[in-house]
Write an enzyme that holds these catalytic residues in place. Sequence first.
Site, PDB file in Angstrom:
ATOM      1  N   CYS A 267     -20.347   9.493 -81.745  1.00 29.74           N
ATOM      2  CA  CYS A 267     -20.963   9.237 -83.078  1.00 29.74           C
ATOM      3  C   CYS A 267     -20.097   8.516 -83.648  1.00 29.74           C
ATOM      4  O   CYS A 267     -18.936   8.576 -83.857  1.00 29.74           O
ATOM      5  CB  CYS A 267     -21.333  10.560 -83.937  1.00 29.74           C
ATOM      6  SG  CYS A 267     -22.364  10.146 -85.398  1.00 29.74           S
TER       7      CYS A 267
ATOM      8  N   CYS B 198     -18.569  12.455 -90.224  1.00 29.19           N
ATOM      9  CA  CYS B 198     -18.821  13.859 -91.039  1.00 29.19           C
ATOM     10  C   CYS B 198     -17.838  14.761 -90.805  1.00 29.19           C
ATOM     11  O   CYS B 198     -17.565  15.076 -89.608  1.00 29.19           O
ATOM     12  CB  CYS B 198     -20.325  14.520 -90.899  1.00 29.19           C
ATOM     13  SG  CYS B 198     -21.634  13.133 -91.157  1.00 29.19           S
TER      14      CYS B 198
ATOM     15  N   CYS C 272     -25.842  23.352 -84.283  1.00 33.15           N
ATOM     16  CA  CYS C 272     -25.671  22.474 -85.003  1.00 33.15           C
ATOM     17  C   CYS C 272     -24.114  22.026 -85.287  1.00 33.15           C
ATOM     18  O   CYS C 272     -23.641  22.746 -85.739  1.00 33.15           O
ATOM     19  CB  CYS C 272     -26.348  22.589 -86.615  1.00 33.15           C
ATOM     20  SG  CYS C 272     -27.938  22.431 -86.622  1.00 33.15           S
TER      21      CYS C 272
ATOM     22  N   CYS D 257     -18.460  18.137 -88.808  1.00 30.97           N
ATOM     23  CA  CYS D 257     -19.298  17.907 -87.279  1.00 30.97           C
ATOM     24  C   CYS D 257     -18.397  17.823 -86.381  1.00 30.97           C
ATOM     25  O   CYS D 257     -17.508  16.904 -86.341  1.00 30.97           O
ATOM     26  CB  CYS D 257     -20.351  16.949 -87.386  1.00 30.97           C
ATOM     27  SG  CYS D 257     -21.152  16.811 -86.207  1.00 30.97           S
TER      28      CYS D 257
ATOM     29  N   GLU E  45     -24.962  16.191 -74.711  1.00 27.32           N
ATOM     30  CA  GLU E  45     -25.377  17.724 -74.680  1.00 27.32           C
ATOM     31  C   GLU E  45     -26.660  17.776 -75.294  1.00 27.32           C
ATOM     32  O   GLU E  45     -27.035  16.868 -76.257  1.00 27.32           O
ATOM     33  CB  GLU E  45     -24.422  18.518 -75.299  1.00 27.32           C
ATOM     34  CG  GLU E  45     -22.819  18.641 -74.540  1.00 27.32           C
ATOM     35  CD  GLU E  45     -22.075  19.542 -75.239  1.00 27.32           C
ATOM     36  OE1 GLU E  45     -21.255  19.923 -74.589  1.00 27.32           O
ATOM     37  OE2 GLU E  45     -22.134  19.746 -76.787  1.00 27.32           O
TER      38      GLU E  45
ATOM     39  N   CYS F 158     -33.340  19.919 -78.729  1.00 21.47           N
ATOM     40  CA  CYS F 158     -32.621  19.310 -79.565  1.00 21.47           C
ATOM     41  C   CYS F 158     -31.839  18.077 -78.511  1.00 21.47           C
ATOM     42  O   CYS F 158     -31.025  18.652 -77.996  1.00 21.47           O
ATOM     43  CB  CYS F 158     -31.622  20.299 -80.301  1.00 21.47           C
ATOM     44  SG  CYS F 158     -30.262  19.532 -81.331  1.00 21.47           S
TER      45      CYS F 158
END
Length: 346
Positions: free
Chosen positions: A114, A118, A339, A121, A94, A107
């Site tokens: 990933c 975290c 975010c 996230c 995305e 962005c």
Amino acid sequence: METKKKDIRALTKEQLRDFFVKEGDKAFRGNQVYEWLWQKSAHSFEDMTNISLETRQMLKDNFVINHIKVDQMQRSSDGTIKNAVRLHDDLIVESVLIPTATRTTACVSSQVGCSLDCKFCATARLKRMRNLNPDEIYDQVVAIHNESRLYHNRPLSNIVFMGMGEPLMNYNNVLKAIDKITSPEGLGMSPKRIVVSTSGVPKMIKKMADDEVKFKLAVSLHSAIDEVRTSIMPFNATFPLKDLREALEYWYSKTKNRITYEYVVWEGINDKRKDVDALVEFCKFAPSKVNLIEYNPIDDGEFQQANPKALDMYVNVLEANNITVTVRRSRGKDIDAACGQLANKG
Ligand code: SAH
């Protein structure tokens, strides 16, 4: 069996020129095709109208253009746009367009999924599948640049590597993409308008300093206390704050660039005076800016945005210590584009 055709955009301009010479054509043809591939962002060889049909066919026989496809575009009530981008192997990433009064920021993602974990996230819940290629990063930027012109009547002004993935764990490809974005042979954007955001890979921060990169660096810090940071960003156990700080000191000594920290204040996690004091202490070695970003919930009760009083305390203490601080509101929340919310929902 058909041999797998090569991605033509993996070739440098020199390699493309050499290819044409080997084919008995002029090296100049390589320049023309290169311009189509990058500056004009051609999706297919058919687009290359100043190249003869015969040459286009020869290119088709040898290469593919693995252009991304925007599968789905969602527009938020605040003007934010989120693209679900399909890659040539059908994986999805995305990217987001964020408009403000004076800027349009792209962005972009650097990896599919990933490998970091975290806890706050959404992308962390996806397995890291692979790194994005330079052209896949470049294409995301071009797609947003075009949307910016179409929906906001202005070109893209800024780029942040704050989408999916850890850019410093795909450093070479990110660097190659930025090279194309900033080159007059690509988009010709100033590197000063590009921010690479990292959760903090010390070795790579030092490498960036040695490479004398011209773009900006942001570090997702969230806590300057090892114990707290490790509990929310587990890889901090491998790359503790001492190492991160040493790398940042090196970065600052070489670049003299102010360091920006991304920081969310969560209730009961890092909302106490000792947390701010540790942050001030951590920031001391170089001019710093702290972006206090709003927490975007990811269907997890564990994390909650701290109350406004805690934020005020952060602002006051940081300012009293000459640290620049901004409080940033989230954008595009209604379409899961803020975010940490990128996770291919649906
Ligand atoms: N891996 C890189 C870039 C991707 S994350 C990095 O860590 O910097 C982009 C930013 O969003 C980081 O600052 C990250 O800490 C922040 N972020 C992640 N999840 C979030 C959430 N749920 N709410 C607010 N910010 C979040």
